[in-house]
Design a protein around this motif. Structure first.
Motif, PDB file in Angstrom:
ATOM      1  N   GLU A  32      38.194 -17.361  97.021  1.00  0.00           N
ATOM      2  CA  GLU A  32      37.128 -17.962  97.833  1.00  0.00           C
ATOM      3  C   GLU A  32      37.232 -17.516  99.292  1.00  0.00           C
ATOM      4  O   GLU A  32      36.202 -17.338  99.970  1.00  0.00           O
ATOM      5  CB  GLU A  32      37.196 -19.484  97.723  1.00  0.00           C
ATOM      6  N   SER A  35      35.842 -14.156  99.467  1.00  0.00           N
ATOM      7  CA  SER A  35      34.384 -14.272  99.361  1.00  0.00           C
ATOM      8  C   SER A  35      33.769 -14.700 100.693  1.00  0.00           C
ATOM      9  O   SER A  35      32.683 -14.223 101.058  1.00  0.00           O
ATOM     10  CB  SER A  35      34.036 -15.286  98.264  1.00  0.00           C
ATOM     11  N   SER A  36      34.476 -15.564 101.425  1.00  0.00           N
ATOM     12  CA  SER A  36      33.943 -16.079 102.686  1.00  0.00           C
ATOM     13  C   SER A  36      33.805 -15.001 103.748  1.00  0.00           C
ATOM     14  O   SER A  36      33.030 -15.149 104.695  1.00  0.00           O
ATOM     15  CB  SER A  36      34.827 -17.225 103.209  1.00  0.00           C
ATOM     16  N   ASN A  42      30.028 -13.682  95.968  1.00  0.00           N
ATOM     17  CA  ASN A  42      30.042 -15.137  95.811  1.00  0.00           C
ATOM     18  C   ASN A  42      29.950 -15.549  94.353  1.00  0.00           C
ATOM     19  O   ASN A  42      30.589 -16.517  93.929  1.00  0.00           O
ATOM     20  CB  ASN A  42      28.883 -15.763  96.592  1.00  0.00           C
ATOM     21  N   GLU A  43      29.162 -14.813  93.571  1.00  0.00           N
ATOM     22  CA  GLU A  43      28.980 -15.157  92.165  1.00  0.00           C
ATOM     23  C   GLU A  43      30.299 -15.019  91.390  1.00  0.00           C
ATOM     24  O   GLU A  43      30.635 -15.856  90.544  1.00  0.00           O
ATOM     25  CB  GLU A  43      27.908 -14.265  91.533  1.00  0.00           C
ATOM     26  N   LYS A  46      32.549 -17.931  92.250  1.00  0.00           N
ATOM     27  CA  LYS A  46      32.134 -19.145  91.547  1.00  0.00           C
ATOM     28  C   LYS A  46      32.572 -19.106  90.084  1.00  0.00           C
ATOM     29  O   LYS A  46      33.017 -20.120  89.521  1.00  0.00           O
ATOM     30  CB  LYS A  46      30.624 -19.310  91.634  1.00  0.00           C
TER      31      LYS A  46
END
Length: 437
Positions: A32, A35-36, A42-43, A46
């Motif tokens: 994460e 991703s940030s 992002n997918e 998740k």
């Protein structure tokens, strides 16, 4: 650790299930974090958050094959994912996960230790208040000295527990940190922002500098702190044991209706809890030498520390929490025999007024200290040899040369030994207990 000395909360924290789930959570947080900052879609982040799982049995199967715990772990996770699995362990080395997770488990365990220490402090302070004005014979070298406040004994330990908690808080600050800096600790394949993201989520601090591992001076300091705490636990337990001896019997551990003290002697009531605490406290202190050896790793890292830490870290937390909890329980059930306490004060036959008399005569006359001391010492020897009251021996041996009988009578008052007790209580800082409760 055998079940006898375990604590349910500590066992749960250091269980394989919780440890590997903590590893997995850190892996997810790192994904994460990537991703940030736009590196991992992002997918995919998740999907990993929602799908990634750890099957411990499958992990153990893989470890048998590849002989590497972290590789087995990451591959077991990957088996629960699809194409997004490529982001698992991205830019990391094993100890980015292992040490950060271990420091997090230490953090959780430290909270348990701290809470048990607070309960012990509360119990000691309660006893200190209860017995503030109770006289007990003080002893130095095991020999009668002068009466003192029984409450001061408990207040002394309360104050020491306060210092131990202060040390614990400092050691917590040093050990509860992240280590997500890559293979050599220089953030070549990972960004410092990743570590900052994870630290915030786990409520850990960020290490200032490391190598492939968190530096083990931090662990050595924590275990040194625990050893110091253990010395306080044994100090208290030892005092209970000393007062439980047949010739003293001033304090005794609580004894249950159906409790047995000996398999052969039905009359025995042994201080088993205090002896148990003494033995375990010595065991806790034995871990310190190992923890200092663990700081001596080769270059950026070797794994000579790893094997023993798997044993000593959960063990030391289990034993420490068990010991603190048992001491608290022992103190709550402690039986104080005021009749025995008063009996020993009377047995001393006023011999303990020797210094009171010495200082009074020095203060009110011009006799030399040596002359007064020698006179009083001779009187104490005669009183002890003849098992007679010290005051009566003084009266029979011309104490009037130094002091009037009227003044002598005024000096020999037991409450004199409590005259500054209240001032000592006022000195003690209890703010830490108020803040933590």
């Amino acid at each position: 650790m055998i079940n006898r000395y375990t604590n349910d909360k500590i066992v749960e924290i250091w269980s394989d299930k919780n440890k590997y789930e903590t590893w997995l959570e850190i892996e997810k947080l790192i994904v994460e974090a990537w991703s940030s900052i736009g590196v991992i879609p992002n997918e995919d982040a998740k999907l990993i958050r929602n799908k990634a799982q750890i099957n411990i049995n499958r992990m153990f199967e893989l470890e048998i094959e590849n002989k590497h715990e972290m590789v087995a772990f990451t591959r077991a996770i990957s088996e629960t994912l699809d194409d997004e699995k490529r982001w698992i362990h991205f830019g990391l080395t094993s100890t980015d996960i292992i040490d950060t997770a271990q420091n997090f488990l230490i953090k959780e365990s430290n909270e348990v230790v701290q809470n048990e220490m607070i309960k012990l402090g509360e119990t000691l302070f309660s006893l200190a208040k209860k017995y503030k004005n109770t006289l007990i014979m003080g002893r130095s070298h095991g020999i009668y000295g002068e009466p003192t406040s029984l409450g001061l004994k408990f207040l002394l330990w309360f104050d020491e527990i306060g210092r131990q908690i202060e040390r614990l808080l400092f050691s917590k600050k040093q050990i509860e940190i992240t280590k997500i800096s890559g293979s050599m600790g220089n953030y070549v394949h990972i960004e410092p922002e990743i570590e900052e993201f994870v630290a915030e989520k786990l409520k850990l601090s960020i290490d200032s500098i490391n190598t492939q591992v968190t530096q083990r001076d931090r662990h050595a300091f924590l275990l040194s702190c625990f050893a110091n705490i253990a010395s306080t636990l044994e100090k208290i337990a030892q005092e209970i044991r000393l007062f439980s001896r047949s010739e003293i019997k001033e304090w005794n551990e609580g004894f249950g209706v159906n409790q047995k003290g000996s398999s052969s002697m039905p009359h025995k009531r042994n201080p088993i809890s205090s002896e148990n605490i003494s033995g375990l406290s010595r065991y806790i202190r034995s871990f310190v030498s190992v923890s200092f050896e663990n700081n001596l790793l080769w270059h950026e890292r070797d794994i000579s520390h790893s094997s023993n830490e798997r044993l000593i870290l959960p063990d030391v937390f289990n034993i420490l929490v068990y010991s603190i909890n048992r001491l608290t329980d022992t103190l709550e059930k402690l039986v104080i025999d005021k009749n025995e306490i008063n009996k020993h004060i009377k047995e001393a036959k006023n011999i303990y007024f020797s210094q009171t008399l010495l200082t009074y005569i020095i203060k009110t006359t011009k006799f030399s200290r040596e002359e007064i001391y020698d006179f009083i010492q001779a009187a104490t020897i005669k009183a002890m040899n003849e098992n007679k009251d010290f005051k009566s021996i003084l009266e029979q041996n011309n104490i009037q040369k130094f002091i009037s009988i009227n003044a002598l009578n005024k000096i020999f008052k037991d409450e004199y030994f409590l005259r500054n007790t209240e001032k000592i209580y006022e000195r003690i800082d209890i703010s830490w207990l108020k803040k933590m409760t």
